[in-house]
Design an enzyme around this catalytic site. Structure first.
Site, short mmCIF file in Angstrom:
data_model
loop_
_atom_site.label_atom_id
_atom_site.label_comp_id
_atom_site.label_asym_id
_atom_site.label_seq_id
_atom_site.Cartn_x
_atom_site.Cartn_y
_atom_site.Cartn_z
N ARG A 283 51.66 65.97 50.11
CA ARG A 283 52.07 67.18 49.37
C ARG A 283 50.81 68.00 49.14
NH1 ARG A 283 55.98 67.75 44.20
NH2 ARG A 283 57.39 67.33 45.92
N HIS B 163 59.95 72.30 52.38
CA HIS B 163 60.19 71.04 51.66
C HIS B 163 61.29 70.28 52.42
CE1 HIS B 163 60.02 68.11 48.64
NE2 HIS B 163 60.55 68.74 47.61
N GLN C 93 63.30 67.19 51.01
CA GLN C 93 64.33 67.56 50.05
C GLN C 93 65.62 67.94 50.78
OE1 GLN C 93 64.16 67.63 46.52
NE2 GLN C 93 66.34 67.81 46.87
N ASP D 81 66.93 76.59 42.62
CA ASP D 81 65.64 75.92 42.41
C ASP D 81 64.88 76.74 41.37
OD1 ASP D 81 63.30 74.41 42.67
OD2 ASP D 81 62.65 75.40 44.51
N CYS E 197 67.08 70.85 43.41
CA CYS E 197 66.14 69.82 43.85
C CYS E 197 65.44 69.14 42.68
CB CYS E 197 65.13 70.41 44.81
SG CYS E 197 64.12 71.70 44.06
N ARG F 60 66.91 61.18 47.77
CA ARG F 60 65.57 61.31 48.33
C ARG F 60 65.11 59.95 48.88
NH1 ARG F 60 62.21 65.43 46.64
NH2 ARG F 60 60.91 64.58 48.31
N1 CP Z 1 62.32 67.73 44.15
C1 CP Z 1 61.04 67.30 44.18
O1 CP Z 1 60.35 67.35 45.19
O2 CP Z 1 60.61 66.79 43.00
P1 CP Z 1 59.11 66.36 42.65
O3 CP Z 1 58.28 67.62 42.57
O4 CP Z 1 59.23 65.67 41.32
O5 CP Z 1 58.59 65.47 43.72
N1 NVA Z 2 60.03 75.23 44.78
C1 NVA Z 2 59.48 74.20 43.94
C2 NVA Z 2 60.05 72.87 44.30
C3 NVA Z 2 59.60 71.72 43.42
C4 NVA Z 2 60.16 70.41 43.88
C5 NVA Z 2 57.96 74.21 44.07
O1 NVA Z 2 57.47 74.43 45.19
O2 NVA Z 2 57.27 74.02 43.07
#
Ligand code: CP
Ligand code: NVA
Length: 294
Positions: free
Chosen positions: A103, A130, A133, A212, A252, A280
Site C-alpha cells: 500500500r 484499489h 477491494q 466511499d 469499502c 477481503r
Molecule cells: N477498505 C480498506 O482498504 O480498508 P483499510 O484502509 O482499513 O485497509
Molecule cells: N478511497 C479511500 C479508500 C480507503 C480504503 C482512500 O484512498 O483513502
C-alpha cells in the site's frame, strides 16, 4: 513472467470468475481448513506506507491461513524511508519472499516496484487503484445475487481509486457500473463505465449502491471543499429508495456516517458492508493462490 495485480486488468474474465469461485470455496470451507497448506513454505511481504485496518489484517490472516509466513512492514521502518530506491527494495525483497503486497501513496512507485521485482506484486491500494477491494466487492455481489453478469452497480460520491477499480474489475465480470459524481470529482471515461452528475439517475434500477469516503488518504488538505462539493451525493434512505427492491448497500470502509453515508443506511438491513469487509480475506486468499500456484 511473474504475474502482478496492480490494476485488476491483469486477469481475464474467465480467470476472474475462477478466482471468485475459489474465494467462495475458501469462505465456505474455512472452518474445515480448505486451502490450509496451499502456500506452505512461502513468505509474503506486506508493506504498508499508509494506514490500514482491513487490508493489513485480512492479508496477514489470509497468508497465515494458506500456510505461508506474512512479514508485515511499515514504510517508515524500511530503508526506503531513508532514501533506498524502490528498485533496490524490490530486488532485495525478491531474494527473500515469494510475493510483495504494498500500500503506497504513489501509484508510480508500485509500478516501479513491480517492474524491478522478480516476484508477484499486489497493489494493496494506491491513490489511483484499489483492485483487492473490487475483488471482495464482486465476491459480495456474487453471494448476494448469484450471477454477476447484467447486475447494475451505482457508485455515488468521489470518483476515486475505489470507483476506478470497480469500473475495471466490474467490466470483466459483466457488471454495469454507473458513477454519479459532481464536476471535478468524476471518473474518466473507459471500461464501459457510465458517468452521470445525477445520483438518482444512477440509483434507478441499481442492484447495489456503493459509496466511499469523501476525503481519501492524501486529500486531507481539501477536506472542507470536498465536504461541501460532495454533500448532494450522500447515500441516504431517499437514494436507496430509488434503487431496485432488494438492492444492497456497499462501502469499502472506513465509513464516516453523516458524511458520505447516513448512519441509518450504513446499518440498515440492506447494508452488506461487513460481509464485504470479511470478503477481503477470502478474495485475497484466492488471489494469492492464483498468483503463486499458476
Ligand atoms: N477498505 C480498506 O482498504 O480498508 P483499510 O484502509 O482499513 O485497509
Ligand atoms: N478511497 C479511500 C479508500 C480507503 C480504503 C482512500 O484512498 O483513502
Amino acid at each position: 513472467m511473474t504475474r502482478n495485480f496492480i490494476t485488476g486488468e491483469e486477469f481475464g474474465a474467465f480467470e476472474l470468475g475462477k478466482l471468485l469461485e475459489r474465494g467462495a470455496e475458501l469462505k465456505a470451507g474455512r472452518g474445515e481448513g480448505v486451502g490450509r497448506d496451499s502456500l506452505a513454505g512461502k513468505s509474503i511481504a506486506l508493506v504498508f506506507q499508509r494506514p490500514s485496518t482491513r487490508t493489513r489484517i485480512s492479508f496477514e490472516v489470509g497468508v497465515a491461513e494458506l500456510g505461508a509466513t506474512p512479514i508485515v512492514l511499515r514504510g517508515d521502518e524500511m530503508q526506503f524511508s531513508r532514501g533506498e530506491s524502490v528498485g533496490d527494495t524490490a530486488r532485495v525483497l525478491s531474494r527473500y519472499v515469494d510475493a510483495i503486497v504494498i500500500r503506497s501513496g504513489s501509484h508510480e512507485a508500485v509500478v516501479e516496484l513491480a517492474e524491478a521485482a522478480d516476484v508477484p506484486v499486489v497493489n494493496g491500494l494506491t491513490p489511483l487503484h484499489h483492485p483487492c477491494q473490487a475483488l471482495a466487492d464482486l465476491l459480495t455481489l456474487r453471494e448476494r445475487f448469484g450471477d454477476l453478469d447484467g447486475l447494475r452497480l451505482a457508485y455515488v460520491g468521489d470518483g476515486n481509486n475505489v470507483a476506478r477499480s470497480l469500473a475495471i474489475v466490474g467490466e470483466l465480470a459483466g457488471v454495469e457500473v454507473v458513477v454519479a459524481a459532481p464536476p471535478g470529482y468524476q471518473l474518466e471515461e473507459g471500461h464501459g463505465v457510465k458517468l452521470t452528475g445525477d445520483p438518482r439517475a444512477a440509483a434507478d434500477g441499481a442492484d447495489a449502491l456503493y459509496t466511499d469516503v469523501w476525503i481519501s488518504m492524501g486529500d486531507e488538505i481539501e477536506a472542507d471543499r470536498r465536504r461541501a462539493d460532495l454533500a448532494p451525493f450522500r447515500l441516504d434512505a431517499d437514494l436507496l429508495a430509488a434503487a431496485k427492491d432488494g438492492a444492497i448497500v456497499l462501502h469499502c470502509l472506513p465509513a464516516h456516517p453523516g458524511e458520505e453515508i447516513t448512519e441509518e443506511v450504513l446499518y440498515s438491513d440492506a447494508s452488506a458492508v461487513f460481509d464485504e469487509a470479511e470478503n477481503r480475506l477470502h478474495a485475497q486468499k484466492a488471489l494469492l493462490e492464483a498468483l503463486l500456484l499458476a
